[in-house]
Design an enzyme around this catalytic site. Structure first.
Site, PDB file in Angstrom:
ATOM      1  N   GLN A  10      15.289  34.795  29.904  1.00  0.00           N
ATOM      2  CA  GLN A  10      15.760  34.247  29.129  1.00  0.00           C
ATOM      3  C   GLN A  10      17.732  33.617  29.344  1.00  0.00           C
ATOM      4  OE1 GLN A  10      14.548  36.987  25.969  1.00  0.00           O
ATOM      5  NE2 GLN A  10      16.602  36.261  24.451  1.00  0.00           N
ATOM      6  N   SER A  92      12.866  39.201  34.183  1.00  0.00           N
ATOM      7  CA  SER A  92      12.266  39.450  33.215  1.00  0.00           C
ATOM      8  C   SER A  92      11.713  39.109  32.876  1.00  0.00           C
ATOM      9  CB  SER A  92      13.668  39.504  32.498  1.00  0.00           C
ATOM     10  OG  SER A  92      13.321  40.479  30.869  1.00  0.00           O
ATOM     11  N   LEU A  93      10.885  38.445  31.057  1.00  0.00           N
ATOM     12  CA  LEU A  93      10.113  37.661  30.462  1.00  0.00           C
ATOM     13  C   LEU A  93       8.994  36.324  31.685  1.00  0.00           C
ATOM     14  CD1 LEU A  93      10.695  34.289  29.741  1.00  0.00           C
ATOM     15  CD2 LEU A  93      12.348  35.541  28.485  1.00  0.00           C
ATOM     16  N   ARG A 117       5.881  40.712  22.364  1.00  0.00           N
ATOM     17  CA  ARG A 117       7.315  41.708  23.429  1.00  0.00           C
ATOM     18  C   ARG A 117       8.090  41.263  22.217  1.00  0.00           C
ATOM     19  NH1 ARG A 117      10.151  39.822  27.727  1.00  0.00           N
ATOM     20  NH2 ARG A 117      10.724  41.294  29.020  1.00  0.00           N
ATOM     21  N   HIS A 197      17.148  45.886  28.702  1.00  0.00           N
ATOM     22  CA  HIS A 197      16.795  46.579  29.739  1.00  0.00           C
ATOM     23  C   HIS A 197      17.357  47.339  29.386  1.00  0.00           C
ATOM     24  CE1 HIS A 197      13.821  43.650  31.631  1.00  0.00           C
ATOM     25  NE2 HIS A 197      14.743  42.422  31.302  1.00  0.00           N
ATOM     26  N   GLN A 246       9.706  47.419  32.240  1.00  0.00           N
ATOM     27  CA  GLN A 246      10.495  46.716  32.224  1.00  0.00           C
ATOM     28  C   GLN A 246      10.888  46.587  31.263  1.00  0.00           C
ATOM     29  OE1 GLN A 246      10.131  43.157  31.276  1.00  0.00           O
ATOM     30  NE2 GLN A 246       9.418  41.920  33.184  1.00  0.00           N
TER      31      GLN A 246
END
Length: 304
Positions: A10, A92-93, A117, A197, A246
């Site tokens: 992102q 991440s994503l 998500r 996170h 995560q």
């Protein structure tokens, strides 16, 4: 060449991303059309036409980056069918793009998961007051110590000299001030929607668990190095657990990159908008060659 494939996170999004790939490659066009059908709204128009403010919202941004990254991968596969990765990872994503590339699930399954998500994380952002800051050229142990004392978390270990911290805004401000008092002058508060996170995302991670349990997936044929463990999952149960953890856990990106090189990767190919991961690689392993796939021009310039 034994490349490892990596996928954008992102913040890399840009209005218009992937449009030229859709116009030039049937495989990329198919991904965008499939995404519109799966999501039930015209994601392609948001990606191609904006506005940028809407594309930046997590619930739109995360599926959009996944779609564009997978479209870039499939365009690459269309042009270079003989090039196979030795490992994959995503920031991440981007981990969902890596799992698609590795064969853990089909594109549609990954998109459905990522859409849920994104919605859960967006909800967590709206219910909390969180922020993030990037610490440049700081001692990791001191950063950990300050974060623990202030009640916030280390979100990303991105590369030597770049660590991102995350948490409730007032506590984040205290940590930023303390880090500066300890000689870390390059601490930059980021313009983000929430404390990704960090412990503030824990409700989103918990809510994602049953969604992951119900989703069809397999251990990928190509090893995928997870953000949470910096290693491939041994089985589907661990794979699902890593994806849930995560959301609120630290992204161990530097370890992932080093581990993929140690496993035999000798070049990196970044799929998706921007070139953030290329920049991180240059600071981590400057001798490893890299390539970006995010446009027709980038594909035309590849000499593999």
């Amino acid at each position: 060449m034994k490349p490892f494939f990596v996928f954008s996170g992102q913040g890399a999004q840009a209005v218009g991303m992937g449009k030229d790939l859709v116009e030039a490659f049937p495989a990329a066009k198919a991904r965008f059309e499939e995404a519109d059908a799966v999501l039930g709204y015209d994601q392609s128009s948001i990606i191609f036409d904006g506005p940028a403010e809407k594309l930046t919202e997590s619930r739109y941004c995360q599926p959009a980056i996944y779609t564009m990254s997978c479209a870039a991968l499939d365009a690459f596969r269309e042009k270079f069918p003989e090039v196979k990765p030795v490992a994959c990872a995503g920031l991440s994503l981007g981990e969902y793009g890596a799992l698609y590339a590795g064969g853990a699930f089909r594109f549609a399954e990954g998109l459905k998961l990522l859409a849920q998500r994104a919605e859960l994380m967006d909800r967590a952002c709206r219910s909390t007051s969180g922020g993030m800051a990037s610490v440049l050229s700081g001692d990791p142990e001191v950063i950990r110590e300050v974060c623990a004392a202030c009640g916030i978390d280390v979100a990303n270990f991105n590369s030597p000299g770049q660590i991102v911290i995350s948490g409730e805004k007032e506590k984040l401000a205290e940590a930023v001030e303390e880090l500066k008092n300890r000689g870390m002058r390059k601490v930059i508060v980021l313009n983000v929607a929430g404390a990704f996170h960090s412990r503030l995302m824990a409700p989103a991670g918990e809510a994602l668990k049953p969604v992951l349990e119900a989703a069809p997936m397999t251990v990928p044929a190509v090893p995928v190095y997870h953000n949470y463990t910096a290693a491939p999952a041994k089985d589907v149960a661990e794979l699902r657990a890593n994806l849930a953890a995560q959301v609120a856990g630290s992204v161990r990106w530097e370890e992932c990159v080093r581990a993929m090189v140690a496993a035999g990767g000798d070049a990196m190919i970044e799929f998706g908008p921007g070139n953030v991961l290329t920049g991180l690689l240059r600071r981590t392993l400057p001798d490893v060659p890299y390539f970006n796939v995010n446009s027709v021009e980038s594909l035309d310039s590849l000499a593999l």
